[in-house]
Every structure is written in structure tokens, then in C-alpha cells.
Design a protein around this motif. Structure first.
Motif, PDB file in Angstrom:
ATOM      1  N   TYR A 124       3.907 -28.856  63.875  1.00 45.43           N
ATOM      2  CA  TYR A 124       3.981 -28.121  65.144  1.00 45.43           C
ATOM      3  C   TYR A 124       5.406 -27.713  65.499  1.00 45.43           C
ATOM      4  CZ  TYR A 124      -0.825 -29.673  65.763  1.00 45.43           C
ATOM      5  OH  TYR A 124      -2.156 -29.902  65.594  1.00 45.43           O
ATOM      6  N   ASN A 125       6.079 -27.122  64.552  1.00 42.55           N
ATOM      7  CA  ASN A 125       7.386 -26.536  64.794  1.00 42.55           C
ATOM      8  C   ASN A 125       7.319 -25.068  64.425  1.00 42.55           C
ATOM      9  OD1 ASN A 125       9.522 -28.501  65.749  1.00 42.55           O
ATOM     10  ND2 ASN A 125       8.571 -29.689  64.115  1.00 42.55           N
ATOM     11  N   LEU A 126       8.446 -24.430  64.237  1.00 40.53           N
ATOM     12  CA  LEU A 126       8.481 -22.996  63.961  1.00 40.53           C
ATOM     13  C   LEU A 126       9.164 -22.684  62.632  1.00 40.53           C
ATOM     14  CD1 LEU A 126       9.508 -21.887  67.567  1.00 40.53           C
ATOM     15  CD2 LEU A 126       7.216 -21.835  66.576  1.00 40.53           C
ATOM     16  N   LEU A 127       9.004 -23.578  61.671  1.00 37.95           N
ATOM     17  CA  LEU A 127       9.628 -23.388  60.364  1.00 37.95           C
ATOM     18  C   LEU A 127       8.979 -22.229  59.615  1.00 37.95           C
ATOM     19  CD1 LEU A 127       9.954 -27.093  59.205  1.00 37.95           C
ATOM     20  CD2 LEU A 127      11.768 -25.607  60.040  1.00 37.95           C
ATOM     21  N   LYS A 128       9.812 -21.362  59.052  1.00 35.12           N
ATOM     22  CA  LYS A 128       9.315 -20.217  58.290  1.00 35.12           C
ATOM     23  C   LYS A 128       9.544 -20.370  56.795  1.00 35.12           C
ATOM     24  CE  LYS A 128       9.962 -16.829  61.946  1.00 35.12           C
ATOM     25  NZ  LYS A 128      10.643 -15.601  62.345  1.00 35.12           N
ATOM     26  N   LYS A 129      10.535 -21.180  56.442  1.00 34.55           N
ATOM     27  CA  LYS A 129      10.918 -21.275  55.039  1.00 34.55           C
ATOM     28  C   LYS A 129      11.185 -22.722  54.645  1.00 34.55           C
ATOM     29  CE  LYS A 129      14.465 -19.620  51.849  1.00 34.55           C
ATOM     30  NZ  LYS A 129      15.685 -18.804  51.695  1.00 34.55           N
ATOM     31  N   VAL A 130      10.743 -23.082  53.438  1.00 33.69           N
ATOM     32  CA  VAL A 130      11.054 -24.392  52.860  1.00 33.69           C
ATOM     33  C   VAL A 130      12.012 -24.140  51.706  1.00 33.69           C
ATOM     34  CG1 VAL A 130      10.159 -26.423  51.684  1.00 33.69           C
ATOM     35  CG2 VAL A 130       8.840 -25.380  53.540  1.00 33.69           C
ATOM     36  N   ASN A 131      13.249 -24.525  51.904  1.00 39.10           N
ATOM     37  CA  ASN A 131      14.278 -24.365  50.890  1.00 39.10           C
ATOM     38  C   ASN A 131      14.108 -25.419  49.809  1.00 39.10           C
ATOM     39  OD1 ASN A 131      17.044 -25.127  49.731  1.00 39.10           O
ATOM     40  ND2 ASN A 131      17.468 -23.171  50.731  1.00 39.10           N
ATOM     41  N   LYS A 132      14.344 -25.052  48.569  1.00 42.82           N
ATOM     42  CA  LYS A 132      14.118 -25.978  47.461  1.00 42.82           C
ATOM     43  C   LYS A 132      15.032 -27.196  47.486  1.00 42.82           C
ATOM     44  CE  LYS A 132      16.915 -23.617  43.989  1.00 42.82           C
ATOM     45  NZ  LYS A 132      16.876 -22.982  42.670  1.00 42.82           N
ATOM     46  N   HIS A 133      16.100 -27.160  48.253  1.00 45.59           N
ATOM     47  CA  HIS A 133      17.012 -28.301  48.329  1.00 45.59           C
ATOM     48  C   HIS A 133      16.810 -29.154  49.585  1.00 45.59           C
ATOM     49  CE1 HIS A 133      19.135 -26.759  44.897  1.00 45.59           C
ATOM     50  NE2 HIS A 133      19.267 -25.588  45.495  1.00 45.59           N
TER      51      HIS A 133
ATOM     52  N   ASN B 238       4.568 -34.014  56.557  1.00 42.70           N
ATOM     53  CA  ASN B 238       3.630 -33.247  57.368  1.00 42.70           C
ATOM     54  C   ASN B 238       4.311 -31.973  57.860  1.00 42.70           C
ATOM     55  OD1 ASN B 238       1.735 -32.238  59.151  1.00 42.70           O
ATOM     56  ND2 ASN B 238       1.360 -34.191  60.162  1.00 42.70           N
ATOM     57  N   LEU B 239       3.836 -30.837  57.389  1.00 35.52           N
ATOM     58  CA  LEU B 239       4.341 -29.528  57.799  1.00 35.52           C
ATOM     59  C   LEU B 239       3.259 -28.718  58.525  1.00 35.52           C
ATOM     60  CD1 LEU B 239       6.225 -28.647  54.494  1.00 35.52           C
ATOM     61  CD2 LEU B 239       7.269 -29.275  56.678  1.00 35.52           C
ATOM     62  N   PHE B 240       2.222 -29.385  58.982  1.00 33.85           N
ATOM     63  CA  PHE B 240       1.069 -28.758  59.626  1.00 33.85           C
ATOM     64  C   PHE B 240       1.498 -27.911  60.827  1.00 33.85           C
ATOM     65  CE2 PHE B 240      -2.695 -29.085  62.506  1.00 33.85           C
ATOM     66  CZ  PHE B 240      -3.606 -28.428  61.702  1.00 33.85           C
ATOM     67  N   LYS B 241       0.856 -26.767  60.984  1.00 35.33           N
ATOM     68  CA  LYS B 241       1.036 -25.862  62.125  1.00 35.33           C
ATOM     69  C   LYS B 241       2.470 -25.372  62.302  1.00 35.33           C
ATOM     70  CE  LYS B 241      -3.100 -25.490  63.868  1.00 35.33           C
ATOM     71  NZ  LYS B 241      -3.790 -24.247  64.144  1.00 35.33           N
ATOM     72  N   ASN B 242       3.124 -25.072  61.192  1.00 34.24           N
ATOM     73  CA  ASN B 242       4.364 -24.317  61.224  1.00 34.24           C
ATOM     74  C   ASN B 242       3.992 -22.885  60.865  1.00 34.24           C
ATOM     75  OD1 ASN B 242       7.094 -25.912  61.529  1.00 34.24           O
ATOM     76  ND2 ASN B 242       5.677 -27.279  60.482  1.00 34.24           N
ATOM     77  N   ILE B 243       4.956 -22.014  60.792  1.00 32.83           N
ATOM     78  CA  ILE B 243       4.663 -20.620  60.441  1.00 32.83           C
ATOM     79  C   ILE B 243       5.333 -20.293  59.103  1.00 32.83           C
ATOM     80  CG2 ILE B 243       4.166 -19.778  62.752  1.00 32.83           C
ATOM     81  CD1 ILE B 243       7.067 -18.925  63.018  1.00 32.83           C
TER      82      ILE B 243
END
Length: 108
Positions: free
Chosen positions: A64-73, A85-90
Motif C-alpha cells: 500500500y505505497n506508491l512504488l512504480k519501479k523495483v531496482n535490481k539493486h 510484501n509489495l501488494f497494492k503498489n503501482i
């Protein structure tokens, strides 16, 4: 937010706040931290070095945050991470091999 004053803490919960970003080295002194819950904030940006020092972390909740990108590092130094848990991000982009260093990751 600055959490440098509690190096022996094992569980840290900071939910339902208005955090927008996590700066580099925010948790560097939290070497004993096992559980980190920062869900339900407004986190858009997490610096690559934000989680530096969390070598013992097993559970990370960023739901439940507003993360758009998961960086490989981003999670590369969390070799003990078991649950993420990355549920309900964008999330629009997950870079290739983002979770490759996380050999113990059982729950995503």
C-alpha cells in the motif's frame, strides 16, 4: 525519517504515515532488525542504499505505497530476506534479476 537512535531494535513498524521517500542509509545502524513494516505510507522512491545495513532482515512489508519501479539493486544486500510484501503498489517496472540475490525469499 531518521531512525539512527535504536541500533538494537529487532522489529520496526511505521505504518499509516505520510512518508514519501526513504533516503540512502536510513537503516544503516539497524543491523539487528529482523522485521520492518512500512506499509500504508506514500512511498514513491526508495534509494538503492536505503536498506544498507539490514543484513539480518527476514520480513519486509512495503504494501500500500506508491512504488512504480523495483531496482535490481534495491534488495541485493538482504540475503536473509524471507518475505517481501509489495501488494497494492503501482509497480510498472521490475528490473531483471531484482530478486536474484535473495535466495531465501519464499514469499513475494
Amino acid at each position: 525519517f531518521n531512525v539512527h537512535h535504536f541500533p538494537k531494535i529487532q522489529n520496526f513498524i511505521a505504518t499509516n504515515n505520510e512518508f514519501k521517500n526513504i533516503k540512502e542509509f536510513t537503516f544503516e545502524n539497524f543491523t539487528q532488525l529482523i522485521f520492518l513494516n512500512i506499509e500504508r505510507n506514500k512511498i514513491e522512491l526508495i534509494s538503492i542504499e536505503s536498506f544498507y545495513g539490514l543484513f539480518n532482515l527476514t520480513d519486509l512489508n512495503l504494501a500500500y505505497n506508491l512504488l512504480k519501479k523495483v531496482n535490481k539493486h534495491l534488495f541485493s544486500r538482504m540475503s536473509n530476506l524471507n518475505s517481501l510484501n509489495l501488494f497494492k503498489n503501482i509497480i510498472e517496472i521490475i528490473e531483471e534479476e531484482s530478486f536474484a540475490p535473495n535466495k531465501n525469499l519464499n514469499q513475494l
